[in-house]
Design a protein around this motif. Structure first.
Motif, PDB file in Angstrom:
ATOM      1  N   SER A  35       0.815  -1.198   0.000  1.00 31.27           N
ATOM      2  CA  SER A  35       0.000   0.000   0.000  1.00 31.27           C
ATOM      3  C   SER A  35       0.855   1.256   0.000  1.00 31.27           C
ATOM      4  O   SER A  35       0.837   2.027  -0.938  1.00 31.27           O
ATOM      5  CB  SER A  35      -0.927  -0.029   1.220  1.00 31.27           C
ATOM      6  OG  SER A  35      -2.010   0.821   1.051  1.00 31.27           O
ATOM      7  N   CYS A  36       1.664   1.438   1.028  1.00 27.29           N
ATOM      8  CA  CYS A  36       2.398   2.704   1.165  1.00 27.29           C
ATOM      9  C   CYS A  36       3.799   2.676   0.550  1.00 27.29           C
ATOM     10  O   CYS A  36       4.296   3.687   0.091  1.00 27.29           O
ATOM     11  CB  CYS A  36       2.498   3.116   2.632  1.00 27.29           C
ATOM     12  SG  CYS A  36       3.642   2.109   3.605  1.00 27.29           S
ATOM     13  N   GLY A  37       4.465   1.517   0.574  1.00 24.29           N
ATOM     14  CA  GLY A  37       5.822   1.420   0.058  1.00 24.29           C
ATOM     15  C   GLY A  37       6.874   2.055   0.950  1.00 24.29           C
ATOM     16  O   GLY A  37       8.027   2.191   0.559  1.00 24.29           O
ATOM     17  N   LEU A  38       6.488   2.430   2.164  1.00 27.22           N
ATOM     18  CA  LEU A  38       7.394   3.128   3.074  1.00 27.22           C
ATOM     19  C   LEU A  38       7.678   2.366   4.362  1.00 27.22           C
ATOM     20  O   LEU A  38       8.354   2.877   5.247  1.00 27.22           O
ATOM     21  CB  LEU A  38       6.815   4.501   3.427  1.00 27.22           C
ATOM     22  CG  LEU A  38       6.540   5.434   2.246  1.00 27.22           C
ATOM     23  CD1 LEU A  38       5.755   6.650   2.715  1.00 27.22           C
ATOM     24  CD2 LEU A  38       7.834   5.826   1.581  1.00 27.22           C
ATOM     25  N   GLY A  39       7.116   1.179   4.491  1.00 26.69           N
ATOM     26  CA  GLY A  39       7.349   0.384   5.688  1.00 26.69           C
ATOM     27  C   GLY A  39       6.444   0.712   6.852  1.00 26.69           C
ATOM     28  O   GLY A  39       6.732   0.333   7.978  1.00 26.69           O
ATOM     29  N   SER A  40       5.336   1.393   6.585  1.00 24.02           N
ATOM     30  CA  SER A  40       4.464   1.746   7.704  1.00 24.02           C
ATOM     31  C   SER A  40       3.066   1.132   7.643  1.00 24.02           C
ATOM     32  O   SER A  40       2.374   1.120   8.650  1.00 24.02           O
ATOM     33  CB  SER A  40       4.342   3.269   7.823  1.00 24.02           C
ATOM     34  OG  SER A  40       3.818   3.828   6.646  1.00 24.02           O
ATOM     35  N   CYS A  41       2.654   0.587   6.501  1.00 23.48           N
ATOM     36  CA  CYS A  41       1.298   0.031   6.434  1.00 23.48           C
ATOM     37  C   CYS A  41       1.241  -1.430   6.882  1.00 23.48           C
ATOM     38  O   CYS A  41       0.201  -1.890   7.333  1.00 23.48           O
ATOM     39  CB  CYS A  41       0.715   0.179   5.030  1.00 23.48           C
ATOM     40  SG  CYS A  41       1.473  -0.894   3.799  1.00 23.48           S
ATOM     41  N   GLY A  42       2.331  -2.172   6.734  1.00 22.99           N
ATOM     42  CA  GLY A  42       2.363  -3.559   7.180  1.00 22.99           C
ATOM     43  C   GLY A  42       1.640  -4.535   6.285  1.00 22.99           C
ATOM     44  O   GLY A  42       1.418  -5.676   6.671  1.00 22.99           O
ATOM     45  N   SER A  43       1.290  -4.137   5.063  1.00 27.28           N
ATOM     46  CA  SER A  43       0.531  -5.029   4.190  1.00 27.28           C
ATOM     47  C   SER A  43       1.399  -6.038   3.442  1.00 27.28           C
ATOM     48  O   SER A  43       0.878  -6.987   2.878  1.00 27.28           O
ATOM     49  CB  SER A  43      -0.282  -4.216   3.186  1.00 27.28           C
ATOM     50  OG  SER A  43       0.575  -3.514   2.306  1.00 27.28           O
ATOM     51  N   ASP A  44       2.714  -5.835   3.437  1.00 26.77           N
ATOM     52  CA  ASP A  44       3.602  -6.691   2.633  1.00 26.77           C
ATOM     53  C   ASP A  44       4.604  -7.461   3.495  1.00 26.77           C
ATOM     54  O   ASP A  44       5.773  -7.584   3.150  1.00 26.77           O
ATOM     55  CB  ASP A  44       4.319  -5.860   1.579  1.00 26.77           C
ATOM     56  CG  ASP A  44       5.173  -4.755   2.188  1.00 26.77           C
ATOM     57  OD1 ASP A  44       4.833  -4.268   3.275  1.00 26.77           O
ATOM     58  OD2 ASP A  44       6.170  -4.373   1.572  1.00 26.77           O
ATOM     59  N   SER A  78       8.585  -6.320   2.775  1.00 26.54           N
ATOM     60  CA  SER A  78       9.278  -6.472   1.493  1.00 26.54           C
ATOM     61  C   SER A  78       9.569  -5.143   0.807  1.00 26.54           C
ATOM     62  O   SER A  78      10.542  -5.027   0.070  1.00 26.54           O
ATOM     63  CB  SER A  78       8.485  -7.391   0.566  1.00 26.54           C
ATOM     64  OG  SER A  78       7.271  -6.799   0.168  1.00 26.54           O
ATOM     65  N   CYS A  79       8.760  -4.129   1.055  1.00 27.98           N
ATOM     66  CA  CYS A  79       8.933  -2.848   0.350  1.00 27.98           C
ATOM     67  C   CYS A  79      10.195  -2.105   0.759  1.00 27.98           C
ATOM     68  O   CYS A  79      10.736  -1.328  -0.028  1.00 27.98           O
ATOM     69  CB  CYS A  79       7.718  -1.957   0.534  1.00 27.98           C
ATOM     70  SG  CYS A  79       7.431  -1.428   2.244  1.00 27.98           S
ATOM     71  N   VAL A  80      10.682  -2.327   1.965  1.00 32.52           N
ATOM     72  CA  VAL A  80      11.849  -1.579   2.449  1.00 32.52           C
ATOM     73  C   VAL A  80      13.065  -2.469   2.708  1.00 32.52           C
ATOM     74  O   VAL A  80      14.079  -1.996   3.188  1.00 32.52           O
ATOM     75  CB  VAL A  80      11.516  -0.769   3.725  1.00 32.52           C
ATOM     76  CG1 VAL A  80      10.515   0.331   3.414  1.00 32.52           C
ATOM     77  CG2 VAL A  80      11.003  -1.670   4.834  1.00 32.52           C
TER      78      VAL A  80
END
Length: 102
Positions: A35-44, A78-80
């Protein structure tokens, strides 16, 4: 040299410094949600089965998010997270997969 295995699939050579999200979606073809790609949403959230030492160090935001999600000790976002070198085995749990539209 860096290699990744996703969900028990074949080992694949990858460029050191590649993001896990890109490798999972691109090379692995796994429909992981983000979702965010910044490591704060926790979806990945992904689970590292082996090779944690070959990944980039987690940032404070990622650590806070994983703690808030009560993720296991072998979890990363995974995003970060980048694969720096060596072999890494990753599992994408069902709760991190994109859900089909109803």
């Amino acid at each position: 040299m860096a290699r990744i295995r996703i969900n028990g699939g074949p080992w694949r050579k990858v460029m050191p410094g590649s993001s896990l999200l890109g490798l999972i979606k691109g090379r692995g073809g796994v429909p992981i949600h983000t979702s965010c790609g910044l490591g704060s949403c926790g979806s990945d959230i992904v689970l590292i089965l082996s090779g944690m030492e070959h990944l980039s160090a987690p940032f404070p935001t990622e650590l806070r998010t994983l703690a808030a999600e009560e993720a296991p000790a072998n979890a990363r976002l995974s995003c970060v997270t980048k694969l720096m070198d060596g072999d890494v085995e990753v599992e994408v749990p069902d709760y991190s997969l994109e859900q089909p539209a109803a």
